[in-house]
Design a protein around this motif. Sequence first.
Motif: not given
Length: 395
Positions: A158, A200, A213, A218, A243
């Motif tokens: 991430s 993310s 994810y 979220t 993301t």
Amino acid sequence: MNFRRTVVALIGAVLPVAGFVAPAAEAAQVGVSVTYQVDARHDGTLVGSGVAAPPLDRKWSRDLGGRVSYPVVAGGRVFVTSASPTGYGTILHAFQASTGEDAWAPVSLGGTYWWSALAYGGGRLYAQNFDGVLSAFNPATGAQLWSARMPGQYSFTSPPTFAAGVVYTAGAGSGGTVYAVDAATGAVRWTQGVANGDESSPAVTANGVYVSYACEQTYAFEPKAGAPIWHRSTGCSGGGGRTPVVADGGLWIRNSSLTTPSVLNLTDGSVRGTYEASNGATPAPAFDGHQGYFVDNGVLKERHSRTLESRWTFTGDNELSSAPIVVNGYVYVGSRTGQLWALNGATGEPVWSTNVGAPIADPDEQNVSQPLTGLAAGGGLLVVPATNTLVAYGH
């Protein structure tokens, strides 16, 4: 190594958390690219970057010998990481924006596999490798200021995000963890558990830290202390993530297992709408006001951010690959064939194109065989990673 997983999506629910009070707003960093998709919101938009209207001229290029990450462009320099050509690990590079010459000697970031990512803010450059080692550097000299391994996880994919004196990131391995790290010292300020911490990059505003994810799991957290604000739970979880993008009051999320990505309300995580895509693994969209720009199945489509209606589509060579960015009203997008276009954002009319000389890779958010790649701009330049080469355009 590829971490592709299969997940099953189930019925969603949103779990709000009471008692949230928004902190004071922070002025955004303007005219620079400071993390993945330009800024802490990941909305892919630059204003006042000093990049003149296209056509642009090729100013310089560098062959780095390995796959090149998205650039950070700030302080008169361009920063990227590249995959090591001789084994595991990545290399941090700094170039003078005006000439493309080395600003300081390359730095090995080490790490397992070839993933790494960058962020900039508070007068520092931040680099993170796959093993969760987050380091801060003096952007003028390359001197390391601090280095800290994030605790409790072993897989880090991430990209970090800087906002208001804090670097936010996430890791996976045993479940997942979101981290808030003091940008001045490297000390961890707070952590929160998530399902499951992969791929993310946190999208950050003055009011929230947002991650998303697999199965559209979220989360929104309060930036200062990490208190949960809301959680969109779909009744399942799995590896992988995407993301999220904050734009026009919405959180735009994507999911590799779904073909109808969602737009969530920032305040409570409820679904504001969905839009069609060939698969949920499309690149991150970019936004300019109410206009959104989406690459899907090799073409670029404009959509209104509220009605989700489309006014124009640009097919290019049907191999469009990059996440788009918007610079002073012009949309830039690259192709697997190495072609680069600038479009009028209002009409979709192409106003300039060139071939950078090498394929512009998809931003593969689930593969650690290369750093995450993408376009960037700032300081009068548009900067394009094209496989192993970094190319800068300007006037």
